[in-house]
Design an enzyme around this catalytic site. Sequence first.
Site, PDB file in Angstrom:
ATOM      1  N   LYS A  69     -72.194  19.743  19.319  1.00  0.00           N
ATOM      2  CA  LYS A  69     -71.140  20.189  18.361  1.00  0.00           C
ATOM      3  C   LYS A  69     -72.093  20.876  16.979  1.00  0.00           C
ATOM      4  CE  LYS A  69     -70.693  15.140  17.040  1.00  0.00           C
ATOM      5  NZ  LYS A  69     -70.790  14.256  18.030  1.00  0.00           N
ATOM      6  N   LYS A 100     -82.739  11.089  22.263  1.00  0.00           N
ATOM      7  CA  LYS A 100     -81.864  11.661  23.175  1.00  0.00           C
ATOM      8  C   LYS A 100     -82.540  12.759  23.957  1.00  0.00           C
ATOM      9  CE  LYS A 100     -78.292  14.071  21.799  1.00  0.00           C
ATOM     10  NZ  LYS A 100     -77.205  14.926  21.226  1.00  0.00           N
ATOM     11  N   ARG A 150     -62.657   0.824  17.305  1.00  0.00           N
ATOM     12  CA  ARG A 150     -61.946   2.037  16.584  1.00  0.00           C
ATOM     13  C   ARG A 150     -60.382   1.924  17.314  1.00  0.00           C
ATOM     14  NH1 ARG A 150     -66.364   4.220  14.919  1.00  0.00           N
ATOM     15  NH2 ARG A 150     -68.290   5.017  16.024  1.00  0.00           N
ATOM     16  N   ASP A 164     -77.774  14.818  11.284  1.00  0.00           N
ATOM     17  CA  ASP A 164     -78.502  15.537  12.177  1.00  0.00           C
ATOM     18  C   ASP A 164     -78.028  16.895  12.280  1.00  0.00           C
ATOM     19  OD1 ASP A 164     -76.464  14.261  13.663  1.00  0.00           O
ATOM     20  OD2 ASP A 164     -77.245  14.572  15.521  1.00  0.00           O
ATOM     21  N   SER A 185     -77.921  10.389  14.152  1.00  0.00           N
ATOM     22  CA  SER A 185     -76.771  11.202  13.659  1.00  0.00           C
ATOM     23  C   SER A 185     -76.236  10.834  12.263  1.00  0.00           C
ATOM     24  CB  SER A 185     -75.726  10.980  14.661  1.00  0.00           C
ATOM     25  OG  SER A 185     -74.450  11.902  14.331  1.00  0.00           O
ATOM     26  N   HIS A 186     -75.217  10.226  12.058  1.00  0.00           N
ATOM     27  CA  HIS A 186     -74.647   9.792  10.811  1.00  0.00           C
ATOM     28  C   HIS A 186     -75.039   8.335  10.342  1.00  0.00           C
ATOM     29  CE1 HIS A 186     -72.108   8.746  14.254  1.00  0.00           C
ATOM     30  NE2 HIS A 186     -71.645   7.937  13.587  1.00  0.00           N
ATOM     31  N   ARG A 214     -79.954   4.306  20.731  1.00  0.00           N
ATOM     32  CA  ARG A 214     -79.927   4.149  19.215  1.00  0.00           C
ATOM     33  C   ARG A 214     -80.264   2.641  18.919  1.00  0.00           C
ATOM     34  NH1 ARG A 214     -75.359   8.046  16.886  1.00  0.00           N
ATOM     35  NH2 ARG A 214     -75.932   9.692  17.888  1.00  0.00           N
ATOM     36  N   GLU A 256     -63.812  17.008  18.461  1.00  0.00           N
ATOM     37  CA  GLU A 256     -63.474  15.659  18.638  1.00  0.00           C
ATOM     38  C   GLU A 256     -63.127  15.144  17.131  1.00  0.00           C
ATOM     39  OE1 GLU A 256     -66.090  12.904  21.027  1.00  0.00           O
ATOM     40  OE2 GLU A 256     -67.637  13.870  20.149  1.00  0.00           O
ATOM     41  N   GLU A 257     -62.237  13.978  16.980  1.00  0.00           N
ATOM     42  CA  GLU A 257     -61.594  13.746  15.828  1.00  0.00           C
ATOM     43  C   GLU A 257     -62.737  13.052  14.894  1.00  0.00           C
ATOM     44  OE1 GLU A 257     -62.115  10.080  15.165  1.00  0.00           O
ATOM     45  OE2 GLU A 257     -63.229  10.125  17.109  1.00  0.00           O
ATOM     46  N   SER A 258     -63.965  12.722  15.487  1.00  0.00           N
ATOM     47  CA  SER A 258     -65.093  12.190  14.406  1.00  0.00           C
ATOM     48  C   SER A 258     -65.783  13.526  13.989  1.00  0.00           C
ATOM     49  CB  SER A 258     -65.999  11.493  15.416  1.00  0.00           C
ATOM     50  OG  SER A 258     -66.435  12.039  16.444  1.00  0.00           O
ATOM     51  N   ASP A 286     -73.491  15.971   8.602  1.00  0.00           N
ATOM     52  CA  ASP A 286     -74.375  14.747   8.715  1.00  0.00           C
ATOM     53  C   ASP A 286     -75.611  14.698   9.058  1.00  0.00           C
ATOM     54  OD1 ASP A 286     -74.154  15.691  11.317  1.00  0.00           O
ATOM     55  OD2 ASP A 286     -73.958  13.650  12.224  1.00  0.00           O
ATOM     56  N   THR A 316     -64.798  10.394  24.909  1.00  0.00           N
ATOM     57  CA  THR A 316     -65.369  10.338  23.979  1.00  0.00           C
ATOM     58  C   THR A 316     -66.840  10.926  24.124  1.00  0.00           C
ATOM     59  OG1 THR A 316     -64.113   8.981  22.853  1.00  0.00           O
ATOM     60  CG2 THR A 316     -66.132   9.246  21.745  1.00  0.00           C
ATOM     61  N   THR A 330     -73.176   6.454  24.034  1.00  0.00           N
ATOM     62  CA  THR A 330     -72.512   7.785  23.588  1.00  0.00           C
ATOM     63  C   THR A 330     -73.350   8.759  23.422  1.00  0.00           C
ATOM     64  OG1 THR A 330     -70.649   6.421  22.464  1.00  0.00           O
ATOM     65  CG2 THR A 330     -70.461   8.907  22.463  1.00  0.00           C
ATOM     66  N   ASP A 339     -74.657  17.860  13.232  1.00  0.00           N
ATOM     67  CA  ASP A 339     -73.714  18.459  14.140  1.00  0.00           C
ATOM     68  C   ASP A 339     -72.353  17.986  13.660  1.00  0.00           C
ATOM     69  OD1 ASP A 339     -73.842  15.703  14.560  1.00  0.00           O
ATOM     70  OD2 ASP A 339     -74.289  15.663  16.715  1.00  0.00           O
ATOM     71  N   ARG A 340     -72.054  17.298  12.871  1.00  0.00           N
ATOM     72  CA  ARG A 340     -70.694  17.074  12.310  1.00  0.00           C
ATOM     73  C   ARG A 340     -70.297  17.839  11.244  1.00  0.00           C
ATOM     74  NH1 ARG A 340     -69.150  10.614  12.740  1.00  0.00           N
ATOM     75  NH2 ARG A 340     -69.937  10.333  15.127  1.00  0.00           N
TER      76      ARG A 340
HETATM   77  C1  G1P Z   1     -69.007   8.399  17.970  1.00  0.00           C
HETATM   78  C2  G1P Z   1     -67.738   9.440  17.951  1.00  0.00           C
HETATM   79  C3  G1P Z   1     -68.029  10.249  19.042  1.00  0.00           C
HETATM   80  C4  G1P Z   1     -69.124  11.141  19.092  1.00  0.00           C
HETATM   81  C5  G1P Z   1     -70.432  10.104  18.874  1.00  0.00           C
HETATM   82  C6  G1P Z   1     -71.666  11.111  18.724  1.00  0.00           C
HETATM   83  O1  G1P Z   1     -69.191   7.644  19.065  1.00  0.00           O
HETATM   84  O2  G1P Z   1     -66.443   8.443  18.077  1.00  0.00           O
HETATM   85  O3  G1P Z   1     -66.646  11.119  18.828  1.00  0.00           O
HETATM   86  O4  G1P Z   1     -69.296  12.011  19.759  1.00  0.00           O
HETATM   87  O5  G1P Z   1     -70.280   9.179  17.792  1.00  0.00           O
HETATM   88  O6  G1P Z   1     -71.514  11.639  17.450  1.00  0.00           O
HETATM   89  P1  G1P Z   1     -68.622   6.175  19.310  1.00  0.00           P
HETATM   90  O7  G1P Z   1     -69.365   5.483  18.146  1.00  0.00           O
HETATM   91  O8  G1P Z   1     -67.193   6.223  18.963  1.00  0.00           O
HETATM   92  O9  G1P Z   1     -68.978   5.708  20.629  1.00  0.00           O
HETATM   93 ZN    ZN Z   2     -74.353  13.852  14.360  1.00  0.00          ZN
END
Ligand code: G1P
Ligand code: ZN
Length: 542
Positions: A375, A125, A495, A278, A112-113, A21, A362-364, A276, A343, A17, A280-281
């Site tokens: 983001k 990335k 999910r 990096d 990221s997180h 990683r 995004e909901e995340s 988070d 997503t 996504t 972006d969240r």
């Molecule tokens: C998750 C989140 C998605 C976000 C991505 C990167 O991806 O659900 O919204 O863009 O992290 O931060 P997923 O693990 O669901 O593929």
């Molecule tokens: Zn992030």
Amino acid sequence: MIKTIPTKPFPDQKPGTSGLRKKVPVFQQKNYAENFIQSIFDSLEGHRGKTLVIGGDGRFHNREVIQTAIKMAAANGFGRVLVGQGGLLSTPAASNVIRKHKAFGGIVLSASHNPGGPDGDFGIKYNISNGGPAPEKITEAIFANSKKIERYLIADAPDVALDRIGTSEVEGMRVQIFDPVADYQALMEQLFDFDVIRDMFAGTFRMRFDAMHAITGPYAKAILEKTLGAAEGTVVNGIPLPDFGGHHPDPNLVYAKDLYDRMMAKDAPDFGAASDGDGDRNLIIGRNIYVTPSDSLALLAANAHLAPGYAKGIAGIARSMPTSMAADRVAEQMKIKCYETPTGWKFFGNLLDAGLATICGEESAGTGSNHVREKDGLWAVLLWLNIVGRRKESVENIVFQHWREYGRNFYTRHDYEAVDAERANGLMKNLKDQLGKPNLPALGNKALKGSDDFAYHDPVDNSDTKGQGIRFLFKDGSRIIYRLSGTGTEGATLRVYIERYEPDPAKQGGDPQTALSDLIQIARNLAEIEPRTGRSAPSVIT
Ligand code: G1P
Ligand code: ZN
């Protein structure tokens, strides 16, 4: 001297996504990072003599890969690299630097997180010249290159002094180490009314920003405390650490529970926020009220005109498919379009570039706008502060008022982490077999409007993306959605996204888990979650 090092492909370098990683020990294998970086460079055309931005979220292994990336950029013909001091650069700041300095692209090192440290996660990335994540066409080319790679190119040069701002050279390529905060702060000052926010902090307004020992610490300190006058100590856990202090740098109710508890306490500050790994969240919590990311997107879109950067209005909204439909109601009222994308932030890039959407989310816990192509956690926090400052109301009132006006979309996401991959695939396959069937016993008396495997047609480049999540859509507007994570590094993560619309203000209070309990049960039965995964409860509920 430029060296050509023979190497052999790794079979597992498919970007997910958000880039590649893996666990740190995977990246520490000989040639692993080198292969992937060379596969990125081999997928580019016309980069010779151009600028590449390099930075990361400071997690364990960041500095090593930054050095490798600099030496490989030199060997692959880049003319200049811009590197954040200390190898640090938040993801949105990287996006801004790429755009502002007209770079050819950027390499962002982050997972990221996800947790960091020697046994934690790492990631690489590639972002393109618009500042956004590489689109699928490029990530597929990178993967194809990674499967046939035979050599990589690297300058045989000493390490660059990452901590000293200034310019040096590696094999004829200019290396500029710059302050990672300055450009980003300048952009925020353009978008938001800093005087309004400053006035608020000069009064009784109090805030707590939890940087989770991740990248936003230095940004938040500079902007919130030093520039906007928030009290010293407003930013907590503000020093980025390679292992995030042993915590999970994910700003949700599980990993930012301390912030949540403080915001629900009697002496809570007015405003709580977190970001988070990096940067972006974002997580937004008012005194007494948690704002779901989906609601936050809708609220920011509805109120963006209160900030100078959006005073002329917004062109459109975009949300990822599983994100609640709260934003659609705002768009409807504003008579603008709300785009529904798969997503991942990479799908917003074309809409932003074409001027079709201004605000995305995004909901995340991800929200952002056309100011960059990622983001942006602190951006969301500053827009919220600007709105609160202009409306002079509490977060709680602003949210309640929004629900009264537009209705409330009760929403929750249930994650089942580290599920056996084969079992998870079996579960998804079984759901696919149910698609299109009108009568499913697990639904009880809930009337189905339709079901599908979400596919997206990009209106800008006309590309099609299939298989983006199994959707069960009900006649009353409720939705149950299932997808497998594309960012996990251990087994599979299932999910499940559950949503129900409530127009009646008298019924808008209460906990989403209770308000959605019937749908939650249906979702578990329909997917046979317990028999198929052995899990009687989700690992994380957001
Ligand atoms: C998750 C989140 C998605 C976000 C991505 C990167 O991806 O659900 O919204 O863009 O992290 O931060 P997923 O693990 O669901 O593929
Ligand atoms: Zn992030």
